[in-house]
Each structure stands twice: as structure tokens, then as C-alpha cells.
Design a protein around this motif. Sequence first.
Motif, PDB file in Angstrom:
ATOM      1  N   LYS A  78      91.633  98.989  41.974  1.00 27.92           N
ATOM      2  CA  LYS A  78      90.631 100.054  42.008  1.00 27.92           C
ATOM      3  C   LYS A  78      90.656 100.726  43.363  1.00 27.92           C
ATOM      4  CE  LYS A  78      86.104 101.061  40.361  1.00 27.92           C
ATOM      5  NZ  LYS A  78      85.028 100.545  39.534  1.00 27.92           N
ATOM      6  N   GLY A 132      88.772 103.180  46.112  1.00 27.84           N
ATOM      7  CA  GLY A 132      87.456 103.694  46.455  1.00 27.84           C
ATOM      8  C   GLY A 132      87.562 104.573  47.679  1.00 27.84           C
ATOM      9  N   SER A 166      83.000 104.713  53.181  1.00 31.81           N
ATOM     10  CA  SER A 166      81.801 105.413  53.643  1.00 31.81           C
ATOM     11  C   SER A 166      81.896 105.525  55.160  1.00 31.81           C
ATOM     12  CB  SER A 166      80.563 104.617  53.256  1.00 31.81           C
ATOM     13  OG  SER A 166      80.497 103.446  54.042  1.00 31.81           O
ATOM     14  N   GLN A 210      81.525 102.195  56.748  1.00 27.75           N
ATOM     15  CA  GLN A 210      82.718 101.367  56.624  1.00 27.75           C
ATOM     16  C   GLN A 210      83.775 101.777  57.649  1.00 27.75           C
ATOM     17  OE1 GLN A 210      83.096 102.035  52.377  1.00 27.75           O
ATOM     18  NE2 GLN A 210      83.356  99.825  52.067  1.00 27.75           N
ATOM     19  N   ASP A 250      82.088 105.631  40.401  1.00 24.89           N
ATOM     20  CA  ASP A 250      81.488 104.317  40.601  1.00 24.89           C
ATOM     21  C   ASP A 250      80.807 104.282  41.965  1.00 24.89           C
ATOM     22  OD1 ASP A 250      80.786 101.730  40.914  1.00 24.89           O
ATOM     23  OD2 ASP A 250      82.739 100.870  40.420  1.00 24.89           O
ATOM     24  N   ARG A 289      79.403 102.055  43.574  1.00 28.88           N
ATOM     25  CA  ARG A 289      79.589 100.848  44.390  1.00 28.88           C
ATOM     26  C   ARG A 289      80.788 100.992  45.313  1.00 28.88           C
ATOM     27  NH1 ARG A 289      79.958  96.822  39.556  1.00 28.88           N
ATOM     28  NH2 ARG A 289      81.004  98.704  38.833  1.00 28.88           N
ATOM     29  N   THR A 290      81.813 101.699  44.857  1.00 27.07           N
ATOM     30  CA  THR A 290      83.012 101.847  45.680  1.00 27.07           C
ATOM     31  C   THR A 290      83.140 103.224  46.315  1.00 27.07           C
ATOM     32  OG1 THR A 290      84.228 102.381  43.690  1.00 27.07           O
ATOM     33  CG2 THR A 290      84.377 100.118  44.481  1.00 27.07           C
ATOM     34  N   SER A 291      82.509 104.230  45.738  1.00 22.52           N
ATOM     35  CA  SER A 291      82.654 105.574  46.281  1.00 22.52           C
ATOM     36  C   SER A 291      81.371 106.379  46.133  1.00 22.52           C
ATOM     37  CB  SER A 291      83.795 106.322  45.589  1.00 22.52           C
ATOM     38  OG  SER A 291      84.508 105.493  44.726  1.00 22.52           O
TER      39      SER A 291
END
Lengths: 851, 76
Positions: free
Chosen positions: A12, A14, A17, A20, A201, A203-205
Motif C-alpha cells: 500500500k 501512502g 504528512s 511524518q 484512505d 489512515r495512510t494519506s
Amino acid sequence: MSMQAEVIKQIKFGIFSQDQIKKLSVAKLTVPDTYNEDGYPIDGGLLDQRLGVIDPGLVCKTCGGRAKTCPGHFGHIELVRPVIHSEFAKIINMLLQATCQKCHRILLNNEQIGIFKEAMSKEIESEVAAGDLASDKHAEQAMLKKLKSVKKCPHCQTVQEKLKFSMPTYFYLGERRLKPDEIRDMLAKINDDDLTLIGVDPRTSRPEALVLNALLVPPVDVRPSITLETGERSEDDLTHKLVDIMRINQRLEQNINAGAPQIIIDDLWELLQYHVTTYFNNETSGIPPARHRSGRALKTIAQRLKGKEGRFRYNLSGKRVNYSARTVISVDPAIDIDEVGVPSAIAEKLTVPFYVTEWNLEAAKKLLERNEYPMVLNVVALDGKRKRILDTNKEELIKELKPGYILERQLRDGDIALFNRQPSLHRISIMAHRVKVLPGKTFRITYPATAPYNADFDGDEMNLHIPQTLEAQAEAKYLMAVQNQIFSPRDGAVIIANGWDGVIGTYLLTQDDSYMTKEDAEHLLSTAGIRELPKHSKNGMYSGKSVFSMLLPKGLDFEVPQGNGKFVIKDGELVEGVVDKKMYGEGRSNKLFAAIVMGYGFAALQDFLTKSSRLSYAFTTLFGVTIGVKEYMLTETLAKDKESTLADTQGRVKGLIEQYKSKKLEPLLGLTLRQSLEQTIMVELDLARGKAIQMLNKNTDESNFAMLMANSGARANILNMEQMSMFLGQQATREGGRIKRGYYTNRVVPHIAKNDSSSGAHGFVSNGFVDGLTPIEMIMHAVGGRGTVIQKGLLTQRSGYLQRRLANALQDYYVLHDNSVRDVNNNVIETIYGGDAIDPTKVEFSKQKKE
Amino acid sequence: MLSKREHELVPTHKVISHSDANSMLASFGISVYNLPKILVDDPQAKKLGAKAGDIIEIEREDFGKSYKYYRHVVER
């Protein structure tokens, strides 16, 4: 060798952010420069030592590693004003389009949300059941389509303003331009549930990460600087680009702090956007590419990955390999068809592993002791470390040698090698040969082995690979050996066989009236490697057929029709018929090879092929085959015949035109009168060539070498001969009709009268190449020739690409032992291969067996 | 009019029983998901009234030899 412990089910991707990025970064970079005056990396500069080191001797400030051990670390630049990530602009547009401009909810009412949620979960379920994780999401696409037309937010009732997106990074709401920070705020307010529905998603992006506040800076290992001989330093394109970004960033900051007017700030902001955009992709449409001082466009991130010379196609799909060699190929009629001549210089470099066991330890020591040609170059010890053998460590290595060691010895005769010529269009573009070390600098193969590679010797180069494990060697030897590829997997036709002088020799040798002295028979047979003479002789003379029969396997029985008669081999003796290309050369008509394989195996066929080609070359040389213009000069009778045929044909054409003009011509079914005339004329003109060929056949025998070549099938055919010595005949166009256009519309050249329908006016050439063409005939010939060239080009290009796509689509399918066709996931493609489980290669074998 | 259901060039389709399907799958050593698919709204599947999950046996004929082909019925 290691086994895989885990299976990767899914990958997956992503988006980092801003948090991050900052967490990942080891250094905040602030100085838009690389080295100081002393040539030392500036702290906080783009080559900060915390980002890793590439100069030998320096130590990484993050991990303490040196150039070899430090993997490099990411840093970051904090942008004073956010910018759009240009590669994601389309997605940003989609998200803005799909959400309310005021409350930032998805533009669907709660009922619609329910419907789409259900449709999507159903889809995911069925995809998981089918094991299909990458199918198109129909429901999602349907939803996005719907969202574009929504005028009013169903949640807060706000009327939506028109959103305009202009490449690469501009967004307008009505007339007003949206600044990146506004866009970021809008994206940040979209809630997670709505995002999931849109297909992102959270949570990842999170979408606000698509507007950049901080820019991740790759380690120096990714963008190494080069020191030129002059001592001058040259930086990587990415470093240059990052310097640009930091410079503008710094200027923007200074202007903001100094309270500069908004216009100046906006200009600098836009410039920053430009630099960031080109940093990601310097071929972004709509903006000029950033250039180097020399005027060359910079190669930024996207350019490193994209296209033929990008990371994927050049470095990942197309890796270079060891244990291989490449050089020019040339021919060697003296080697076997399954051999490849390898230059000694190459054989001394390439190695084959010799696995040391307790049973061959002595042999291994002996081999290791050698210090000339077939010797050991490297030793792989038990720990897998490879050591080069030098005079200094040889004694020591011999002492420590024990089972489990691997010796890498030089290539020598009999080793298995894979030989390949590009383009590798089919499986027989790579075959296994036995190595034969030869002097010289070229790879050598026999003529018959050129056919599957489509090779010739006008400068072609080929590649050689040495299989490195016993398993690979065995697989190559038994599955890919040349002699196992003699029959085509397409239709069972023979594809590896003699041609040219290899065919003309057997043809002359096996004529009914071919007899030779004992000396000649001895010479021929010993050249072929046979040390016996035929049993029967007539007055001390040996028949060609009996000499040829010496090569045939003992006891072979074979019979096929040939011409008006038969081709008969009885008990290993050729009793009737002539060995021509139809019997012995490439193609479907060669049944002899299948008969030999059926009775005696591939090794016997290979032996026959090798020996018979040597015999054939020797006999061609002994006989002397030569050719000159005299072969194409017409005898007086033939010259007269030619004139009368032409006169006859032209008379008939004239007659047809008369009939047409006086409306007496019978129209053909479904054609107009004019078309009927064209048709009948064409038939008449084609007949002329046929008649000429007949006359040529009747009046020329095989003392004419051109005729001999055509009859034996060695090269050319009678039509070629006819076109040279008699007349060229009708020149065709691509549409299949006679040539009619060229000068304006109704004539080919201005030297022809308008509406002239006669033969000469539309491409009939009544001279041959020997006599020479008239200027008009030459134009007609050129028109026809050009058409042929164009057609050939189009056809090969088209069919080549079609064939490639088909081969790529089918390449991993295989036939299982139960004759069903499977793919790599064990899916059944066909229950029975081809509907009948027939292997075309072996069809001819079964036919030969029945007889 | 030409019918997609009854055309002579369309080979014979039939839904096979659970036990037949299982023995066929066992003979190939595969699960139903390894079979080629046919949509429930395919004219032939509709004609047979096949449901998703059924297996359709097709009597094909190539080069004068007849053999069986199988398809797993799936939802669109």
C-alpha cells in the motif's frame, strides 16, 4: 540459498504528512549552498554531513558510519509559504469538486451515502472472494461522476461556486484564485468518513499533505556530487534544484519579514511553486522546464524513473549480468550444429563452477595446481567468500581445499552455454550450445543454426551466457539444445537445415547419372568423417546415391512422392529420387528428418545433418558451381520465342481494347465494362509471364547454373531468372490493379497519351534486366518496387507488434502433465491444450511411425 | 432472427451437479476460483437459469474432437 519466510500479499502506498516528514528528517536545512571555501560541507546546507557521507574518510554525523556503511538519511526544508504538490493536483481538484465549499462534507445526502457505501462493500467482498484485489471499482466511479453535477450542498444548503482547475497548479473559485494555504485548509476539513467514501484512505494519506509545508530532502547518496579531474566540483541536478528552492524560500522569508508589498510576495510565492513543481517533474505540461546553466533541461525526480532510460526499465527490468560475453558472429562449417565457437580470450575470462566433493577432491587439487589455460580463477570458500587465485595464495588454498568449496575454472570444450540473438522474439532465439574454444575473436556457429536466430554474418553480434548451477546446466542441455529445436513448435516444419551450397551439393551428388572415381568417393566420405566406401561399385565407379547413402542410418526405410516419381530409401540405401531442398532443406516438405528422429533419435539426426553438410560442401566444391551473365543470355530460339509471346500478348490486349471501344466486350459478373476490361487485360498479361517461364524451362537444362539453383531450391526461382533474361512483366500496385496514377490523374507519366489502356502504359515491362529497361519501364518498375517496400515495412511493423503483444500475454502459461493449460496461480486456461492436446512439433513423428 | 441462445455455433452449455463439479475440480486439483468465469447475465447462463456459484459444462468441438470446458458462474 535462503527460503522466503513471508509472502507479500499486498503493498500500500501512502502520503507522508508534514509531521511524518519532520519526524523522518535528521536535519532542518537552512543554507542554500553546498560547500564552504575550504571545500567542506556547510552545516545546514544541502550536503550537510547529517544526511550521510559519500566522500571516503568522512564520518556520518547521524549514524557514525563511513561512505560504505552509511545508508544516507533524509533531511527537510521548511517552506515559508505552502505550495501544491503538482503531481497530485488532479486529485486535489477531484477532492475539492467532491466536497462542499463551506462545510466541506461530501456532496451527497445521507440516503445516497448509504447506497454507495453498500454497493462498495459488496464489491470489496466479491473481489476478495475472487482473489482479485486490483479490479476497477465501478461503484466508486459512478459516484464521482455524479458528484460533478451537484449544485447545492445537501448538508448546509450552500450553493456551490464554479471551481476551475488550470494545469499545473492553479485553482479558481469563481473569479478568485485559491492560494495553496486556502486549499490546504479546505482539504484539512474533509472528514475521514467522507474520504473513505471517495476512495482515499485517511489512515495512510490525509489530503492536506498534498499541500507542502515541509519538503523532504533525499540523502546525498541519492544525489552524489562528482569531482572532475580539474578538481572542480559538479553537483547533481537534484541538488541544483534544491538550491533553487531554498534560495527563493529564503528571499520570500526576508520579504515577508521586511513587510514587502503583497504583489512581490505573491510573485516570489509563485516562483517557489514553480521550483517545487519542476523539482518533482521537469516535464510538467504547461510550464517551461528548468534548465542548467548550459541550457540542458534538468533531470529531476520523475525523469529519473520514467521511460526507457528510467530506473524501472533500464535498471530494474534490464539488469546486466555476469558470466556472459558478446561479440561478432561468423560462420564455421567445420563445427557441429550444436556447438558454438568461443574465442580463447573469452574462454579464459568466463568461468564454470567446479563443486568440490569428497570424491573429486584429488581432481580438484590437480585442477587448482594448474597455472595455464584450463585453470581455476577463483575459489569460493565455505563462508561464500570469493578469493582470486594469485601466486601468493595458491599453495595455501590447495592446502585448505575441502568438500563444499567451489572452484571457478575457465571455460573449456564441451561446457554448456546459452547463445542468444536479439530481438528474442521466440523461445528458439536462445538455445544451448556446446562450447568449442577456437582461436580468433568471433563466436562461430554453423549455417543451419543461423535460421532460428535469424542471424547472418554481416556484422551481427550475439550474447553468450554460462549457466552456473548443475541444475541450470542440465535444464539447458536437455530442453534447449540445438538439435532438439530442429522442428518448429508452430507447425512441425524443419527450421534447422542446410541451404544454398549445402543443398546444391546433395542435389548434384544424388542425380541418377552421378558417378565418381574411388579417389573422389574416398575424399568426399573422409571429409564427412566416414572411413568406409560404399559396398557396390560399377566398373570401379561409385554412384552418388550410394555415397550419400553412407550417411543414412542403417536400416532406414522411407518413401515419399517426389515430382512425378518417388523418393525412396530402402534399408538405409537411397534407391530412387534426388536430395533437393524439398526433401532435405527447411520447411514442411522435409519429412526425411522426422523419419530419422522417429527411428534413431535426435542424436542420429544431428549426426546426419553435420556429416551431410560437410559432404555437400565438399561435393559442391569438387563439382564447381559458378554463375555469370551468360546464364541469363537468351539463345536465338528463346529470343524469338520471347518476341512472339510479347507480340501475341500485346495483340490480344489490343484486341480487348478494340472490343471494349466497340462495346463488344462481354462484361464479367459483377463488374462494369471498364473493370471487366482491366480484369481481362491483367489476366492476359499475367499469362504472358507463365508462358515465358514454360519456354525457359523447355529450352534450358541444368548445365545452366541459374536453372540448377532454382531447381535444387538452393537459391532463387525460375521467375527470377525469367525476369532477368526475358521480360519483367506486369508491375503491381498495392491495390492489386495495374498502375494508373502518377502524372495528374489518368496517366503515369506525361509521355503516355491520355486514356491509353495498352499494356505498356500501365506498368507492363517487356524488357528483362539483361536487355535493360526503357526509361518509362524503369519508372513503372520503381513505382512497383516502392509499393513493395512500403507494404513490407507496414506489414512487418504491424504483425511484429501484434505477435509481441500476444507472446507477452501468453508467456507464463504452461501445459501441465494432464494436458490442461494453467497460469502461475494454477488457474485453468484450457482444459485440454488446443482442444486436442497436440504438440505440432511431433505431428510428423507420429505419421512417420504409422508407415 | 438470430438468437444468441440457440445459435448453432454456440456449443452446448449445461449446469452440472455439485458432486460432478467436485469430482471435476478434484481431477484438476483446483478450487472453483481457478476456473474461467461466466457472468450470470450471459445469454447461455440466463437460458439455463444458472445462479452465481454454479459450474457450467461446455461441450466444445475443435478440429472434430469434442472435449469439455468448464466455467464458474459469477455475479456481474
